[in-house]
Scaffold this motif. Structure first.
Motif, short mmCIF file in Angstrom:
data_model
loop_
_atom_site.label_atom_id
_atom_site.label_comp_id
_atom_site.label_asym_id
_atom_site.label_seq_id
_atom_site.Cartn_x
_atom_site.Cartn_y
_atom_site.Cartn_z
N SER A 77 67.99 7.68 38.44
CA SER A 77 66.71 7.96 37.78
C SER A 77 65.86 8.89 38.65
CB SER A 77 65.97 6.66 37.48
OG SER A 77 65.67 5.98 38.68
N PHE A 78 64.89 9.52 38.01
CA PHE A 78 63.96 10.39 38.72
C PHE A 78 62.77 9.56 39.17
CE2 PHE A 78 60.37 13.17 39.23
CZ PHE A 78 60.92 14.24 39.91
N GLU B 187 56.94 5.73 39.04
CA GLU B 187 57.69 5.49 37.81
C GLU B 187 59.12 5.99 38.02
OE1 GLU B 187 55.63 6.72 34.02
OE2 GLU B 187 54.25 7.54 35.51
N TYR B 188 60.05 5.33 37.38
CA TYR B 188 61.44 5.75 37.42
C TYR B 188 61.83 6.21 36.03
CZ TYR B 188 61.70 3.79 42.05
OH TYR B 188 61.48 3.54 43.39
N LEU B 189 62.24 7.45 35.92
CA LEU B 189 62.54 8.06 34.62
C LEU B 189 64.04 8.25 34.50
CD1 LEU B 189 59.72 10.72 34.86
CD2 LEU B 189 59.59 8.45 33.83
N ARG B 190 64.59 7.86 33.35
CA ARG B 190 66.04 7.86 33.19
C ARG B 190 66.55 8.84 32.14
NH1 ARG B 190 67.80 1.97 32.30
NH2 ARG B 190 69.82 2.97 32.45
N SER B 191 65.65 9.62 31.55
CA SER B 191 66.08 10.61 30.55
C SER B 191 65.12 11.79 30.53
CB SER B 191 66.13 9.98 29.15
OG SER B 191 64.82 9.70 28.70
N LEU B 192 65.59 12.87 29.96
CA LEU B 192 64.71 14.04 29.83
C LEU B 192 63.53 13.74 28.92
CD1 LEU B 192 67.33 16.90 29.65
CD2 LEU B 192 65.57 16.60 31.39
#
Length: 114
Positions: free
Chosen positions: A22-23, A29-34
């Motif tokens: 994840s980003f 925050e942890y982002l897992r998709s575009l």
């Protein structure tokens, strides 16, 4: 999009990566998709954006290349220096990918029905 969108590339654009890939956004925050990235970018300040993008780096492009595994999109967004331009570019790619996957599913279903 500069490069022709294939079904394989569309699936990469739409994928949800594992938590380990994840980003991490500096707002913790942890982002897992575009799609999640675009949503988060709409909510953050320009200061948060500048933390990840400056004259020397573009963390978003690096993540897209290394974790989403789309070098072409990473190259496109590596040149982007404003939050709203990045949001627009991500949304365009996600929308085009969704459209291609939908068309493919319709064609697949119609072949199965025969």
């Amino acid at each position: 999009m500069t490069k022709k969108l294939t079904l394989t590339r569309a699936k990469k654009i739409l994928r949800i990566v594992p938590l380990s890939k994840s980003f991490w956004l500096c707002t913790n925050e942890y982002l897992r998709s575009l799609n999640a990235l675009a949503d988060a970018l709409e909510a953050v300040s320009d200061d948060v954006f500048r933390y990840h993008v400056d004259k020397y780096k573009n963390d978003f492009a690096t993540w897209v290349k290394d974790c989403i595994d789309d070098k072409d999109l990473a190259r496109e967004i590596s040149r982007i220096k404003t939050r709203y331009t990045l949001i627009r570019k991500i949304r365009e790619n996600v929308d085009e990918a969704k459209s291609l996957v939908r068309r493919y599913k319709k064609v697949s279903e119609s072949h199965k029905a025969k």
